[in-house]
Enzyme design. Sequence first.
Site, PDB file in Angstrom:
ATOM      1  N   ASP A 125      16.775  44.142 101.248  1.00 34.11           N
ATOM      2  CA  ASP A 125      15.811  44.652 100.287  1.00 34.11           C
ATOM      3  C   ASP A 125      14.451  44.170 100.773  1.00 34.11           C
ATOM      4  O   ASP A 125      14.335  43.049 101.284  1.00 34.11           O
ATOM      5  CB  ASP A 125      16.093  44.141  98.867  1.00 34.11           C
ATOM      6  CG  ASP A 125      15.284  44.917  97.826  1.00 34.11           C
ATOM      7  OD1 ASP A 125      15.114  46.149  97.993  1.00 34.11           O
ATOM      8  OD2 ASP A 125      14.817  44.309  96.856  1.00 34.11           O
ATOM      9  N   SER A 126      13.454  45.021 100.659  1.00 35.01           N
ATOM     10  CA  SER A 126      12.156  44.654 101.192  1.00 35.01           C
ATOM     11  C   SER A 126      11.037  45.215 100.337  1.00 35.01           C
ATOM     12  O   SER A 126      11.276  46.043  99.449  1.00 35.01           O
ATOM     13  CB  SER A 126      12.024  45.169 102.630  1.00 35.01           C
ATOM     14  OG  SER A 126      12.093  46.577 102.648  1.00 35.01           O
TER      15      SER A 126
END
Length: 191
Positions: free
Chosen positions: A65-66
């Site tokens: 996740d970013s």
Amino acid sequence: MPLILATRNGHKLREFRRLLSVTELEPLPETVELPPETGETFVENALDKARAAAAETGRAAIADDSGIAADALGGRPGVRSARYAGEEASDEENLALLIEDVPPGSGLHYVCALVYVDPASGEERVFERRCDGVMSASRRGSGGFGYDPVFVPVDDVSGRTMAELSAAEKDAISHRGRALRAFEEWFTAER
Ligand code: IMP
């Protein structure tokens, strides 16, 4: 045995396959439902996805996740980066809002949490890395995606935005490149 990449994003699967050389990756089977991204941190969201994929398939899985954190916004949009301008917002709408909200020259940070979950041993590993930058005075470049046209990485001395770097130049300093290399190093030593 290939690892499962817990994503429904075909672009992400291609990018991970390009960047990861120590192991093969398999797409998530159609039957597996991924949980919504409701976590307060990148790590929580990545763990939710990898755990769901590992539990459903019985296979080791990775997920990431970013997002981007702006100093001028106290770290926002953070985990809400993909939905900054609204639930169904496009990359272009999110970028336009960041340009409105964030003054040029202020600090920006890309963050990527990459996690590994092995259902057989119960092992879970977290690799969180960042890439620091500053807000550009204008949008420049056509490479990359998302917020790249206004993100000037501090690790590149040329002053170009992420969208003006080649894919290889971005990979060398990006949050995702760094997290993937940290994972690779650990995974290689482990095996
Ligand atoms: P996710 O990891 O697919 O959930 O991505 C979250 C959001 O963060 C994306 O939609 C982009 O808006 C932003 N983002 C993450 N990584 C990058 C990047 O390398 N460049 C530009 N935007 C990014």
